[in-house]
Design a protein around this motif. Sequence first.
Motif, PDB file in Angstrom:
ATOM      1  N   ASP A 127      29.364  50.668 -36.139  1.00 36.72           N
ATOM      2  CA  ASP A 127      28.963  51.861 -35.413  1.00 36.72           C
ATOM      3  C   ASP A 127      29.242  51.644 -33.931  1.00 36.72           C
ATOM      4  OD1 ASP A 127      27.037  54.382 -36.130  1.00 36.72           O
ATOM      5  OD2 ASP A 127      26.934  53.788 -34.037  1.00 36.72           O
ATOM      6  N   ALA A 128      29.631  52.744 -33.282  1.00 35.45           N
ATOM      7  CA  ALA A 128      29.943  52.648 -31.864  1.00 35.45           C
ATOM      8  C   ALA A 128      28.687  52.612 -31.000  1.00 35.45           C
ATOM      9  CB  ALA A 128      30.803  53.849 -31.440  1.00 35.45           C
ATOM     10  N   ILE A 129      27.544  52.882 -31.594  1.00 38.78           N
ATOM     11  CA  ILE A 129      26.305  52.926 -30.823  1.00 38.78           C
ATOM     12  C   ILE A 129      25.646  51.554 -30.870  1.00 38.78           C
ATOM     13  CG2 ILE A 129      24.078  54.076 -30.567  1.00 38.78           C
ATOM     14  CD1 ILE A 129      25.242  56.449 -32.049  1.00 38.78           C
ATOM     15  N   GLY A 130      25.661  50.869 -29.757  1.00 37.41           N
ATOM     16  CA  GLY A 130      25.126  49.516 -29.724  1.00 37.41           C
ATOM     17  C   GLY A 130      23.662  49.431 -30.081  1.00 37.41           C
ATOM     18  N   GLU A 131      22.872  50.457 -29.727  1.00 41.50           N
ATOM     19  CA  GLU A 131      21.446  50.427 -30.024  1.00 41.50           C
ATOM     20  C   GLU A 131      21.214  50.345 -31.527  1.00 41.50           C
ATOM     21  OE1 GLU A 131      19.716  53.807 -28.214  1.00 41.50           O
ATOM     22  OE2 GLU A 131      20.099  53.154 -26.158  1.00 41.50           O
ATOM     23  N   ARG A 132      22.011  51.088 -32.301  1.00 44.62           N
ATOM     24  CA  ARG A 132      21.825  51.066 -33.745  1.00 44.62           C
ATOM     25  C   ARG A 132      22.194  49.695 -34.305  1.00 44.62           C
ATOM     26  NH1 ARG A 132      24.545  55.837 -37.032  1.00 44.62           N
ATOM     27  NH2 ARG A 132      23.346  56.942 -35.459  1.00 44.62           N
ATOM     28  N   ARG A 133      23.255  49.108 -33.815  1.00 44.88           N
ATOM     29  CA  ARG A 133      23.622  47.766 -34.272  1.00 44.88           C
ATOM     30  C   ARG A 133      22.516  46.772 -33.973  1.00 44.88           C
ATOM     31  NH1 ARG A 133      28.527  48.828 -31.782  1.00 44.88           N
ATOM     32  NH2 ARG A 133      28.045  47.306 -30.170  1.00 44.88           N
ATOM     33  N   ASP A 134      21.908  46.917 -32.800  1.00 41.56           N
ATOM     34  CA  ASP A 134      20.827  46.000 -32.428  1.00 41.56           C
ATOM     35  C   ASP A 134      19.648  46.125 -33.386  1.00 41.56           C
ATOM     36  OD1 ASP A 134      22.373  45.187 -30.337  1.00 41.56           O
ATOM     37  OD2 ASP A 134      21.341  46.399 -28.820  1.00 41.56           O
ATOM     38  N   ILE A 135      19.325  47.365 -33.784  1.00 43.17           N
ATOM     39  CA  ILE A 135      18.226  47.568 -34.735  1.00 43.17           C
ATOM     40  C   ILE A 135      18.566  46.901 -36.059  1.00 43.17           C
ATOM     41  CG2 ILE A 135      17.000  49.311 -36.094  1.00 43.17           C
ATOM     42  CD1 ILE A 135      17.241  51.169 -33.657  1.00 43.17           C
ATOM     43  N   TRP A 136      19.790  47.116 -36.522  1.00 40.95           N
ATOM     44  CA  TRP A 136      20.194  46.523 -37.799  1.00 40.95           C
ATOM     45  C   TRP A 136      20.215  45.001 -37.722  1.00 40.95           C
ATOM     46  CZ3 TRP A 136      24.764  50.296 -39.133  1.00 40.95           C
ATOM     47  CH2 TRP A 136      24.214  51.523 -39.532  1.00 40.95           C
ATOM     48  N   MET A 137      20.614  44.476 -36.580  1.00 42.40           N
ATOM     49  CA  MET A 137      20.640  43.019 -36.438  1.00 42.40           C
ATOM     50  C   MET A 137      19.230  42.455 -36.491  1.00 42.40           C
ATOM     51  SD  MET A 137      23.448  41.402 -36.401  1.00 42.40           S
ATOM     52  CE  MET A 137      22.690  39.892 -35.798  1.00 42.40           C
ATOM     53  N   ARG A 138      18.280  43.125 -35.857  1.00 41.32           N
ATOM     54  CA  ARG A 138      16.901  42.643 -35.904  1.00 41.32           C
ATOM     55  C   ARG A 138      16.372  42.664 -37.337  1.00 41.32           C
ATOM     56  NH1 ARG A 138      16.467  45.426 -30.899  1.00 41.32           N
ATOM     57  NH2 ARG A 138      15.612  47.280 -31.910  1.00 41.32           N
ATOM     58  N   ARG A 139      16.702  43.728 -38.056  1.00 41.84           N
ATOM     59  CA  ARG A 139      16.262  43.805 -39.443  1.00 41.84           C
ATOM     60  C   ARG A 139      16.955  42.739 -40.289  1.00 41.84           C
ATOM     61  NH1 ARG A 139      16.458  50.385 -40.473  1.00 41.84           N
ATOM     62  NH2 ARG A 139      14.631  50.915 -39.209  1.00 41.84           N
ATOM     63  N   PHE A 140      18.228  42.514 -39.998  1.00 45.03           N
ATOM     64  CA  PHE A 140      18.953  41.517 -40.777  1.00 45.03           C
ATOM     65  C   PHE A 140      18.366  40.129 -40.561  1.00 45.03           C
ATOM     66  CE2 PHE A 140      22.113  38.167 -41.047  1.00 45.03           C
ATOM     67  CZ  PHE A 140      22.531  38.318 -42.363  1.00 45.03           C
ATOM     68  N   THR A 141      17.971  39.826 -39.339  1.00 45.27           N
ATOM     69  CA  THR A 141      17.401  38.507 -39.072  1.00 45.27           C
ATOM     70  C   THR A 141      16.188  38.243 -39.958  1.00 45.27           C
ATOM     71  OG1 THR A 141      18.180  38.577 -36.778  1.00 45.27           O
ATOM     72  CG2 THR A 141      16.394  37.039 -37.285  1.00 45.27           C
ATOM     73  N   THR A 142      15.352  39.250 -40.114  1.00 40.80           N
ATOM     74  CA  THR A 142      14.191  39.101 -40.999  1.00 40.80           C
ATOM     75  C   THR A 142      14.637  38.904 -42.441  1.00 40.80           C
ATOM     76  OG1 THR A 142      12.902  40.498 -39.518  1.00 40.80           O
ATOM     77  CG2 THR A 142      12.043  40.177 -41.752  1.00 40.80           C
TER      78      THR A 142
END
Length: 1000
Positions: free
Chosen positions: A802-817
């Motif tokens: 996704d071109a929206i960095g904020e969404r990637r950041d949310i997904w990355m935080r969820r992925f870490t868990t």
Amino acid sequence: MNPVYSIAPHAKFLTTLADRVIDGTLLGGWDNSGPFGLSDVTIVLPTRRARLTLAEIFAERGVGLLPDIRTFGGEDKEEEPFLPPIDVSILPAPVSLVERRLVLSRLVSLWAVSDDGRQALASPPNAAEVLKLAESLGGLIDDLAAEGCTPQQLDAIVPADLATNWQQTLKFLQIVFRAWPEILGERQKADKSVLRNERLLRQAMAAPLVYGDKPVIAAGSTGSIPATAALLKAIAALPHGAVVLPGVDTTLSAAAHETLLDPISNSHGHPQYGLAKLLRTLGQTMGNVIELADADHARTVLVRHALALSPDTAYWAQNRLAPNQLTAAGKGLTLLSARTEDEEARAIALAARDGLVRGKSVGIVTPDQNLARRIAAELGRFDIRVDDAAGAPLFHAPAGRLLRQILALATRNFAPVDLMAILRNRACVLGTSRAEISPVADLVEMGVLRGQRPNPGVTGLRALLTANVDETTKYPVRRLTSADAAAIEILLTRLEQAMAPLMTALSQAHLTAGGFVDALLAANERIANADIGGAAELALWGREVRAQGAEGITFEPVGLDGVLQALMQGFEVRNVMARRDDIAIWGQLEARLQNPDLLIIAALNEDIWPEAADPGPWLSRQMRLAAGLEPPERKAGLAAHDFAMALGNGEIIVAFSERLGTSPAIASRLVQRLEAFAGEATGTLWRQRGEKWLAEARALDATAAPRAASMPVPNPPPSIRPRRLSITEIETLFRSPYDLYAKHVLNLKPMDPLGEEAGGRERGSIIHDIFGRFVEEGNDVMAANALATLNELAQDGFSGLDAIGERRDIWMRRFTTAAQLFLDFERGRNHLVCQRHAERSGKWDLQLSQPFTLSGRADRIDEMLDGTLEIIDFKTGTPPGPGEMKRFEAPQLLLEAAMAHVGAFADIAAADTSNLSYIKIGLGPDAFIEKPFALDDGFDLMGAADEAAIRMQRHVAEFLFNQRPMIPRLFPLSNQRYAGAYDHLARTAEWSLTAGEDSA
């Protein structure tokens, strides 16, 4: 003072005016004999269209030399009277809408961030909202000028009577209205409303000197602007001056006249309010008005009673017309109550076409520009090109639409939908031609965008282009040749160069209106066809904005579509094509002056005709009254007067809609009053007349009664049916063989929506790949850096999502868990595992009555220390239920076990499987909790795998090797909440037992 005249609604206004001029009634004894008798007569009208129509009427009556026909407050060079040699100052230049909007926006923005502004506004306005506030503030300035009010009159508003937000707003207005004349003085300019007033007042002052004792007739105006009323008063005072008002109700008593002007009675919405106020300005009463029309007509009587003052509605019962009067009043009157705006427009077009066929002239009056465009489009179906007087807003004209597409392409950084939208726009030529652009656009869509999600910008598009041409990569839709790639590269280069000025501007922290528009138009000039509709108006708008330089607010490059719309407000694109002269679409003002053979008044819905009584954001209703301004419902009175005048037409259709957009709507209060006074039976009769056009409108695009499709039963020859299926397709074979027919026999593949946003399915696929890479690259789940390694893989996996960095950041935080839960799960069973295999592909060649291959890809196959295998399916969705597993309705894992048993997976020795399980990837309480495969009684795991393989082979033989119909939904999922990939092709909703069920 000369008498004041009126022409009742049932008389043709301009025709009656011409006849009374010719017969000398309005000339006060002036000798008009001979061919040049009217050459010294001057007639002043509200609109240029009325001026032209009146000239035609005089010509039809054989008048040799026409009177001098002018409009109120006309342009200096064309219509303003030649002033005598007296000292008159030169009027300053008018300030443009754009300049005023930008200057005021700077004041509004500074106030919005002040303490007072924060108290007055619910939230800080963005750039578009600031510009809209500035526009409404300019409208308030015009209202003050029109009413002849001064800024000092705001002092009459008592702050103590106001809420805090209004107190702060009033303080700001007092500052602005005192500063604004100084700002204009420095620029040597003035508001157009002020200049109009000045021209009207100069005309009033010079009238005795210019006209002397020659006849001057002012007709058709209601004097709603005080300066116009002053001119009417000056003309009425001339020796041979005459004022002709539209539709004065001469039957009103003196008491009713006083009630209209009593502020306590609040009669501003009455159709006679404005005329009563004007008569007081002229020093006249209702009883002094001379009616020029014939005796009262039943229609006029009907309308006047229906729109009576509120207290007089109590006498409706005793004033109700007799049956014969009602019949006469309703002759030629039709009510058209459409279900939707679309139906309303189509019915109006059909009625108008019928009028033209009967040789009649047709006029369509509506304040709704959107409805006007609908009607014009519907008339175009019959090759009737109609003159829409209002034109179209520049923002919605072809040139404006292309400009918005260019802006969207830039702000969303060449997103697929925006890219294809601009490449499909016929006005996009990029310095070449559509013949060159169109075929390359097809290549871009099918060879670069479909089924892919590019990284932002042209760089991301080029990366996908390179990947497609490289034959080692898998591409889902269309493989491109080197020639295709070269053509696409040329197109991308041209587009990148054209967009460069705009992309550079948007990279800045802040923009000005001039800089923003300059960059936007620079891109437009390199992209657009010069012949696009509205190009001239767009160029004019661009020059006005660019001329302001850095004037106005500065704003961040966000919400720019709203900024563009606010900057374009007030700019219209007029029709330039040749139009017929026997049909036209007009605004409300023409309803009181024009009398075609058939008049259609449309959009008679509440809040459209009349419009909503909105005082605006700057003054409340009571504040407007305290400052000497008319209340907002004054516009309702004007609308009611125009309605009453229009109703006097002989043949008239009154149209409205029961829905506006997706919302229910009601007929205008004017229509409701008319029907209420006439009575239910009469109103029903009027509506029945409209049913004819509604029925024809519905029938115009109607088809025969729809017949539901039956279930398709394709039965292709066995020789062309597939001989290879994947494990997941085996369940499809069980449930819907038709899907395999569509996919493998017809070779139809589902095409992903263009620019589809990443959802749970794609995110799940990426997570699968991340966990798979972690295992296949030999990483140790027990290592201290295992979590960091997973996060590094996730950064790469999510990079193009996704071109929206904020969404990637949310997904990355969820992925870490989720990654930590994954490691906990793996570490908990590490002592049992010998070797892990992820995303391992397999192939099982079966020799049935004919050769058949089963292929598959297992999420995980682990070799255990006891020599057996464990197969795991990681799910981001919901795993199958125990019942489905026991009934062999979820065969995937069982078939994987059967394949592993024969060594069908690469680099994994043949072995029995000791455990099948599902693991749900997520963050909830059931995440990474092992769910073993449920077996029916009497089956062990390998026995169930053998049974699944046997059932699979039976279905393959039955549906792929035999002449058996491949029907859809043979055994559908009972809880499926999504459409199958081929349900639309099979028209499943038309014949399925579950069609119409609520899936919520």
